[in-house]
Design a protein around this motif. Sequence first.
Motif, PDB file in Angstrom:
ATOM      1  N   UNK A  72     -33.989  98.372  31.252  1.00  0.00           N
ATOM      2  CA  UNK A  72     -35.206  98.990  31.336  1.00  0.00           C
ATOM      3  C   UNK A  72     -36.072  98.399  30.779  1.00  0.00           C
ATOM      4  N   UNK A  73     -37.461  98.052  31.163  1.00  0.00           N
ATOM      5  CA  UNK A  73     -38.591  97.269  30.704  1.00  0.00           C
ATOM      6  C   UNK A  73     -39.657  98.353  30.549  1.00  0.00           C
ATOM      7  N   UNK A  74     -40.577  98.189  29.557  1.00  0.00           N
ATOM      8  CA  UNK A  74     -42.000  98.854  29.309  1.00  0.00           C
ATOM      9  C   UNK A  74     -42.967  97.868  30.094  1.00  0.00           C
ATOM     10  N   UNK A  75     -43.648  98.175  30.893  1.00  0.00           N
ATOM     11  CA  UNK A  75     -44.738  97.157  31.457  1.00  0.00           C
ATOM     12  C   UNK A  75     -46.103  97.595  30.881  1.00  0.00           C
ATOM     13  N   UNK A  76     -46.814  96.515  30.972  1.00  0.00           N
ATOM     14  CA  UNK A  76     -48.441  96.876  30.479  1.00  0.00           C
ATOM     15  C   UNK A  76     -48.841  97.742  31.543  1.00  0.00           C
ATOM     16  N   UNK A 100     -33.368 113.558  33.299  1.00  0.00           N
ATOM     17  CA  UNK A 100     -34.607 112.349  33.154  1.00  0.00           C
ATOM     18  C   UNK A 100     -34.428 111.654  31.695  1.00  0.00           C
ATOM     19  N   UNK A 101     -34.305 112.641  30.844  1.00  0.00           N
ATOM     20  CA  UNK A 101     -34.026 112.247  29.241  1.00  0.00           C
ATOM     21  C   UNK A 101     -32.551 111.347  29.185  1.00  0.00           C
ATOM     22  N   UNK A 102     -31.496 111.655  29.800  1.00  0.00           N
ATOM     23  CA  UNK A 102     -30.348 111.002  29.880  1.00  0.00           C
ATOM     24  C   UNK A 102     -30.562 109.632  30.276  1.00  0.00           C
ATOM     25  N   UNK A 103     -31.274 109.707  31.524  1.00  0.00           N
ATOM     26  CA  UNK A 103     -31.509 108.397  32.429  1.00  0.00           C
ATOM     27  C   UNK A 103     -32.374 107.411  31.457  1.00  0.00           C
ATOM     28  N   UNK A 104     -33.209 107.918  31.026  1.00  0.00           N
ATOM     29  CA  UNK A 104     -34.312 107.244  30.097  1.00  0.00           C
ATOM     30  C   UNK A 104     -33.351 106.399  28.977  1.00  0.00           C
ATOM     31  N   UNK A 105     -32.550 107.081  28.214  1.00  0.00           N
ATOM     32  CA  UNK A 105     -32.121 106.571  26.944  1.00  0.00           C
ATOM     33  C   UNK A 105     -30.822 105.770  27.621  1.00  0.00           C
ATOM     34  N   UNK A 106     -30.225 105.994  28.607  1.00  0.00           N
ATOM     35  CA  UNK A 106     -29.236 105.268  29.146  1.00  0.00           C
ATOM     36  C   UNK A 106     -29.835 103.474  29.645  1.00  0.00           C
ATOM     37  N   UNK A 107     -30.856 103.725  30.431  1.00  0.00           N
ATOM     38  CA  UNK A 107     -31.310 102.617  30.855  1.00  0.00           C
ATOM     39  C   UNK A 107     -31.910 101.783  29.652  1.00  0.00           C
TER      40      UNK A 107
END
Length: 500
Positions: A139-143, A126-133
């Motif tokens: 990758x977008x952070x939503x409200x 999951x960490x690798x997925x997060x940073x690759x996105x």
Amino acid sequence: MSNFRVLVVDDSPFMRKVFSDFIAADPAFEVIGTASDGVEAVERTLQLEPDVITMDLEMPHMNGLQALRKIMALRPTPVIMISAVTDNGTRDTIKALQYGALDFIRKPDGAVKLDIRKVGEQLLEKLHIAVEMVKSGNFHLLYAIGDGEEEERGPAFGRTPSPADEAGKAPRAPAASASASAPSRLPSPAPKPLQPEPQQPAAPSPELTKPAPPSADAQPAEAGAQAPARSRGLPPPGPLAKLPPARRARPPAPADGLPDARGALGLPDKDGAAPATAKPAAAAKPQAAQEGAGREARPARPGRTDFTDIVVIGTSTGGPRALHEVLSALPESFPAPILIVQHMPPKFTRSLAQRLDTYSALSVREAQDGEPVVAGTAYIAPGGRHMALKRESAGRYRIALSDEPPYSGHKPSVDWLFESVLGMKELRRHAVLMTGMGSDGAKGMKALRDDGAVMTIAEAEQTCVVYGMPRSAVELGAATHVLRLQQIAPVLVQEVRERN
């Protein structure tokens, strides 16, 4: 190249040690700090500016949900939740995903060492997925979604607007993603809200026309460009507000070197005294939360079995937030059933269905094998089981669940669901692919379009948490419409309701 910086949050010293050792063993990551409760997690997030956070749900003083909400309000950061597989744990995990968490893993029970090792491997994945996105810009952070817990759990920082709120107003843009050429340190989103886009009509044009099917030599849509499959009946979205690339300035540090986050957050100081600053007033509760908070999912209710339309939806990472947006905007009188595949493990899909049912005028339930399909109900595939639509001789339809191996790499599989409605030309079929990694659903959506489906909708890149599954559909020529998240429900209502 510097490593990606991880903050580990857990109230158990043993689990902090276990997770820290797993993460530190991977050369791509560096554990820059740990925290034993939510208060400390917020303080260390502001002080250390991690690239990714692992967050336990159940902690003293301030739990993981409360800490997540405050972090997403002050310094949005990709957060992976560590969840216990209990009724409370699964419910809180679904809330965390709606409040802005990227993903979650199930916490080991501590009795079997192999379980701990497996969880550690899942965490690294999951960490690798997060940073690759984030590095790729996909990758977008939503409200976060606000709800009735705001007054109890601290300052509110947003709620899902109702259709009335959105009348005549353009949907709010998500935070901008990182550039593909960004350095190894992940950029911090700016703390201030984005400016609204230029006004545009909330409802689509009365006439929705489909673009011609792509030719064999059609080129895939470029990321960020207006896709040729966009509905001609909807105005193109306005430009996204740009965020400055610089990190958010750190608050002044007091003598002990830690940012003075407690007072700003409405937290007691280290001696237990009340903060000097007044706690910000909570936003008004959404009507759905006032009416349905705390109740169990509604039982199945009678509905039309002679429907003429069917909606099938597939989503993955970011899906709980996207499903909330779409289902909460559909009216109780919606004259079609909705079948949904959300990539999620067993037990969690039931909590997801109950959570969405609280906010939706529709009946939302975890699907059961063999149950009749009726209009005005949304059925979510149980985690770990494929779901299909089965036609009966009397012209009625039922849910068919399967324990077959993973399909298109997933179980439940979106392709499995989409392909189950191939050939059912007596129904007007509408397929939707929303945020998620990978390509599950793209092949099935293309087959549906070729089979004469009325609409095949891919969520636009601008509102996807992860622009993976919809991108695959667009590049395959499977999408007849490319819509922002806030446009999907109005278009479905217009196309399905008005035709009935």
